[in-house]
Motif scaffolding. Structure first.
Motif, PDB file in Angstrom:
ATOM      1  N   GLU A 251     -13.019  10.173   1.769  1.00 41.23           N
ATOM      2  CA  GLU A 251     -13.698   9.236   0.556  1.00 41.23           C
ATOM      3  C   GLU A 251     -12.726   7.682   0.100  1.00 41.23           C
ATOM      4  O   GLU A 251     -13.297   6.701   0.410  1.00 41.23           O
ATOM      5  CB  GLU A 251     -13.446   9.851  -0.787  1.00 41.23           C
ATOM      6  CG  GLU A 251     -14.222  10.276  -1.750  1.00 41.23           C
ATOM      7  CD  GLU A 251     -14.395  11.157  -2.601  1.00 41.23           C
ATOM      8  OE1 GLU A 251     -13.780  10.541  -3.920  1.00 41.23           O
ATOM      9  OE2 GLU A 251     -14.342  12.023  -2.678  1.00 41.23           O
ATOM     10  N   SER A 252     -11.556   7.500   1.140  1.00 39.82           N
ATOM     11  CA  SER A 252     -11.266   6.521   0.352  1.00 39.82           C
ATOM     12  C   SER A 252     -10.643   5.384   1.512  1.00 39.82           C
ATOM     13  O   SER A 252     -10.898   4.334   1.851  1.00 39.82           O
ATOM     14  CB  SER A 252      -9.099   6.579  -0.073  1.00 39.82           C
ATOM     15  OG  SER A 252      -8.610   7.358   1.232  1.00 39.82           O
ATOM     16  N   ASN A 253     -11.504   6.163   2.747  1.00 34.36           N
ATOM     17  CA  ASN A 253     -10.472   5.705   4.188  1.00 34.36           C
ATOM     18  C   ASN A 253      -9.410   5.338   4.319  1.00 34.36           C
ATOM     19  O   ASN A 253      -9.542   3.734   5.312  1.00 34.36           O
ATOM     20  CB  ASN A 253     -11.988   5.315   4.556  1.00 34.36           C
ATOM     21  CG  ASN A 253     -13.133   6.016   5.017  1.00 34.36           C
ATOM     22  OD1 ASN A 253     -12.889   7.232   5.828  1.00 34.36           O
ATOM     23  ND2 ASN A 253     -14.414   5.386   5.443  1.00 34.36           N
ATOM     24  N   ASP A 254      -8.492   5.427   3.156  1.00 32.90           N
ATOM     25  CA  ASP A 254      -8.004   4.531   4.225  1.00 32.90           C
ATOM     26  C   ASP A 254      -6.590   5.343   5.010  1.00 32.90           C
ATOM     27  O   ASP A 254      -6.957   6.499   5.523  1.00 32.90           O
ATOM     28  CB  ASP A 254      -6.276   4.396   2.201  1.00 32.90           C
ATOM     29  CG  ASP A 254      -5.740   5.111   2.288  1.00 32.90           C
ATOM     30  OD1 ASP A 254      -5.454   5.656   0.903  1.00 32.90           O
ATOM     31  OD2 ASP A 254      -5.367   6.118   2.822  1.00 32.90           O
ATOM     32  N   PRO A 255      -5.336   4.694   5.476  1.00 39.69           N
ATOM     33  CA  PRO A 255      -5.043   5.094   7.386  1.00 39.69           C
ATOM     34  C   PRO A 255      -4.137   6.336   6.619  1.00 39.69           C
ATOM     35  O   PRO A 255      -4.160   7.636   7.662  1.00 39.69           O
ATOM     36  CB  PRO A 255      -3.761   4.409   7.510  1.00 39.69           C
ATOM     37  CG  PRO A 255      -4.396   2.863   7.006  1.00 39.69           C
ATOM     38  CD  PRO A 255      -4.924   3.168   5.818  1.00 39.69           C
ATOM     39  N   GLN A 256      -3.538   6.464   5.728  1.00 33.69           N
ATOM     40  CA  GLN A 256      -2.757   7.699   5.176  1.00 33.69           C
ATOM     41  C   GLN A 256      -3.882   9.577   5.539  1.00 33.69           C
ATOM     42  O   GLN A 256      -3.372  10.299   5.538  1.00 33.69           O
ATOM     43  CB  GLN A 256      -1.968   7.679   3.838  1.00 33.69           C
ATOM     44  CG  GLN A 256      -0.493   6.764   3.944  1.00 33.69           C
ATOM     45  CD  GLN A 256      -1.374   5.293   4.623  1.00 33.69           C
ATOM     46  OE1 GLN A 256      -1.936   5.207   3.802  1.00 33.69           O
ATOM     47  NE2 GLN A 256      -0.362   4.974   5.726  1.00 33.69           N
ATOM     48  N   ASP A 257      -5.221   8.587   4.406  1.00 32.87           N
ATOM     49  CA  ASP A 257      -5.715  10.509   4.114  1.00 32.87           C
ATOM     50  C   ASP A 257      -6.285  10.546   5.736  1.00 32.87           C
ATOM     51  O   ASP A 257      -6.817  11.438   5.801  1.00 32.87           O
ATOM     52  CB  ASP A 257      -6.787   9.535   3.203  1.00 32.87           C
ATOM     53  CG  ASP A 257      -6.224   9.556   1.869  1.00 32.87           C
ATOM     54  OD1 ASP A 257      -5.166   9.440   0.974  1.00 32.87           O
ATOM     55  OD2 ASP A 257      -7.020   8.587   0.964  1.00 32.87           O
ATOM     56  N   LEU A 258      -6.482   9.076   6.523  1.00 33.56           N
ATOM     57  CA  LEU A 258      -7.845   9.706   8.080  1.00 33.56           C
ATOM     58  C   LEU A 258      -6.785  10.591   8.443  1.00 33.56           C
ATOM     59  O   LEU A 258      -6.879  10.937   9.273  1.00 33.56           O
ATOM     60  CB  LEU A 258      -7.839   8.334   8.189  1.00 33.56           C
ATOM     61  CG  LEU A 258      -8.791   7.429   7.804  1.00 33.56           C
ATOM     62  CD1 LEU A 258      -9.403   6.384   8.211  1.00 33.56           C
ATOM     63  CD2 LEU A 258     -10.466   8.423   7.917  1.00 33.56           C
TER      64      LEU A 258
END
Lengths: 282, 362
Positions: A251-258
């Motif tokens: 959802e956020s597509n931020d690096p940590q989540d990816l």
């Protein structure tokens, strides 16, 4: 004085080659012809020997008439003489037929001035075979030195040469006699810039053109298609794998989540990758 | 000459010269250095087994070495990997690889026992030897093959190799010459299963040479230092970077991830040409062929030149800012985004994962 023959080849710049999407043929239009990059290491090494010990450097190529441009370029770097071996009878040659023709031409060169060293690149970027150098050496009974990373010494009086040769797990230091044939490894030196006097000389020098007879070949059964044991039976485009990548998105597509999402998916589907990482990281 | 210019030959009815029909069987040259057989030799043994079964002939290994290498043990290994027979030349002159004695030994064996197919690894040794033997025997040699097959009807080896940097493939045949020779680069063929129950006959031959006949002398051998040794072809995990990383400094992010994973570092040709990493780390048509369990490609578009060297990897993770990059057409997982921020996040995620596991074990 040492006499060095450097074999070069004019090739299409493979980095700029495109394949026609429908016909699967090579689109040559606009693709520049260059000296095979691996051959430049061979030429530079020959020129260094010339600088150090004095030598006469002859460059030779087999190819269509326009390959003369490659020879002029070699002259502008400092080669003394250039020979273009060109004849329709050479068309369709594989590596065995090519080495026959070049060995024969070098045999003719030798009639005027004995040859001490032959240099080749380790392979070409269009054929990628690395077979022509060894082929020439065997035919002319020269000592074969492939994948040479440096030349330690050349003793013209004792007719000896000491070189470093790259092998799979290290470097061999080899001593052998002249005449020998050397294929130079990439990265072994850096090609010099052409000087203005050499560029002028290159433009003025006459490039000799030899047909098969001038190259010492009477019998056509050893050259061109006839002299080639191999035949190309099929040319085709690689059939691409059609399974596309599973795209990792959050959802956020931020690096940590990816990153977390990738690890979770990958370790669930491929537990062996997780095991491999645990093993390898220790 | 390049293959594309040599044009496919027309299909004519082919008949093998009767003199050549006595050539039978498939041989694999077993390459070893300092007591270790190169993996490519066993990969070829596995492939050779399949070809031999298609032709209904025996598969033989060729082992050449000095008594100090104990070459008999390589013959026994060859049986375990699928060979039926092993031709052995044991001679102190074969202590280190030199072109002249190896060419002489292998050429003499071929002339005496007449195999129809002879396969070697496309290594520095294999290419040096194959080119010399093929010229001496005046037969056809196809370099750097990626696929081997048999046209059973005419007992012909179909040797397929990439041309023009991998953009096209071509199939090459050696029709009326024997043996049909080919080299195959490491890691293109799969490693076969060992079968410890297998054994076979060793046929010994002699090398008719004296040291005084051999012109080239080995003065020294300088092994690669272990710390610098790049064993990319056989690495199980590889982290590779391409020009999408923009600057040489950013390549450090690839190294950081590789260190956490205990992985080897790979690169594309443009990266090597720019001098960001050593040439030994290049993956692709003009570099190494690899088949790791995990290949992480950061800032790599997936041009055919690179793809041919790595698309047999088990799992490919691709990070690229361009959603249309060709690498997403064949990767296992794709992340569209900036490699410069995703690489450090991955490094951290793997680090946590590994530490977490260690804590559990403890």
């Amino acid at each position: 004085m040492l006499h060095i023959v450097v074999c070069i080849k004019q090739v299409p710049d493979s980095a700029q080659i495109r394949v026609h999407p429908v016909t699967n043929t090579i689109m040559r239009q606009g693709v520049p012809a260059i000296i095979n990059p691996y051959d430049l290491y061979a030429l530079e090494e020959a020129l260094r020997i010339k600088d150090k010990f004095g030598a006469y450097v002859t460059v030779i190529t087999m190819g269509p008439p326009q390959a003369e441009n490659a020879l002029r370029k070699a002259l502008s770097f400092g080669a003394d003489d250039a020979i273009l071996v060109t004849d329709r009878a050479f068309a369709g040659a594989d590596t065995l037929a090519t080495s026959f023709a070049l060995a024969s031409a070098i045999g003719q060169i030798e009639k005027n001035m004995p040859v001490d060293l032959v240099f080749c690149g380790k392979q070409t970027i269009d054929g990628d075979t690395a077979q022509v150098g060894p082929g020439i050496a065997k035919r002319l009974e020269l000592e074969l030195l492939t994948y040479i990373s440096s030349i330690e010494s050349v003793n013209a009086a004792k007719r000896e040469i000491v070189v470093q040769r790259r092998s799979e797990g290290g470097v061999q230091v080899l001593k052998t006699r002249l005449p020998s044939l050397i294929t130079m490894l990439e990265g072994s030196n850096e090609m010099r810039f052409a000087t203005m006097p050499n560029m002028i000389r290159a433009a003025k020098t006459k490039v000799s053109r030899w047909d098969r007879v001038a190259a010492g070949i009477e019998d056509v059964s050893n050259i061109g298609l006839k002299g080639s044991p191999t035949v190309v039976s099929k040319v085709f485009a690689p059939s691409p794998k059609t399974v596309k990548a599973e795209m990792v998105q959050t959802e956020s597509n931020d690096p940590q989540d990816l990153a977390a999402s990738l690890l979770m998916r990958m370790f669930t589907k491929f537990p062996q990758v997780r095991e491999e990482i645990a093993r390898s990281a220790n | 000459m390049s293959e594309e210019a040599r044009k496919p030959a027309g299909r004519k009815k082919f008949e093998l010269d009767p003199k050549l029909s006595e050539y039978r069987g498939i041989w694999v040259f077993v390459e070893h250095e300092r007591g270790v057989v190169h993996g490519v030799s066993w990969e070829l043994m596995g492939e050779g087994r399949k070809l031999a079964d298609k032709l209904g002939v025996e598969l033989s290994a060729v082992v050449m070495g000095s008594p100090a290498d104990d070459p008999r043990k390589f013959c026994r290994e060859a049986f375990v990997y699928g060979a039926d027979k092993c031709y052995l030349i044991e001679d102190a002159l074969l202590k280190n690889y030199r072109n002249q004695p190896f060419t002489k030994g292998l050429t003499d064996l071929v002339n005496a026992y007449k195999p129809e197919i002879l396969l070697l690894g496309a290594t520095t040794l294999g290419r040096d030897l194959a080119g010399s033997v093929a010229t001496t025997l005046k037969t056809g040699l196809t370099a750097d093959c990626t696929e081997l097959n048999i046209d059973a009807e005419i007992r012909s080896l179909l040797a397929t190799r990439p041309t023009f940097g991998g953009s096209l493939l071509c199939t090459i045949q050696t029709l009326n010459y024997r043996p049909q020779m080919a080299t195959v680069r490491p890691r293109v063929m799969a490693m076969p299963q060992r079968d410890e129950s297998r054994s076979g006959a060793i046929i010994e031959a002699t090398l008719s040479l004296l040291e005084t006949d051999i012109v080239t002398k080995v003065l020294d051998f300088i092994p690669d230092e272990n710390s610098n040794k790049v064993n990319l072809a056989y690495a199980d995990i590889i982290v590779s970077g391409g020009k999408g990383l923009k600057k040489q400094e950013n390549f450090q992010l690839v190294r950081d991830l590789a260190r956490v994973l205990g992985a080897e570092v790979g690169a594309t040709r443009p990266v090597v040409q720019s001098g960001w990493v050593e040439a030994e780390r290049q993956v692709g048509q003009t570099g190494k062929t690899v088949r790791p369990k995990l290949y992480i490609a950061a800032g790599i578009s997936g041009a055919i030149q690179h793809r041919v060297g790595m698309d047999s990897s088990d799992v490919i993770v691709a990070i690229n800012s361009d959603p249309n990059a060709p690498i997403f057409d064949f990767a296992t997982y794709g992340i569209v985004g900036n490699a410069m921020t995703i690489l450090p996040a991955l490094t951290e995620a793997f680090r946590k994962e590994l530490h977490g596991r260690k804590a559990v074990v403890a």
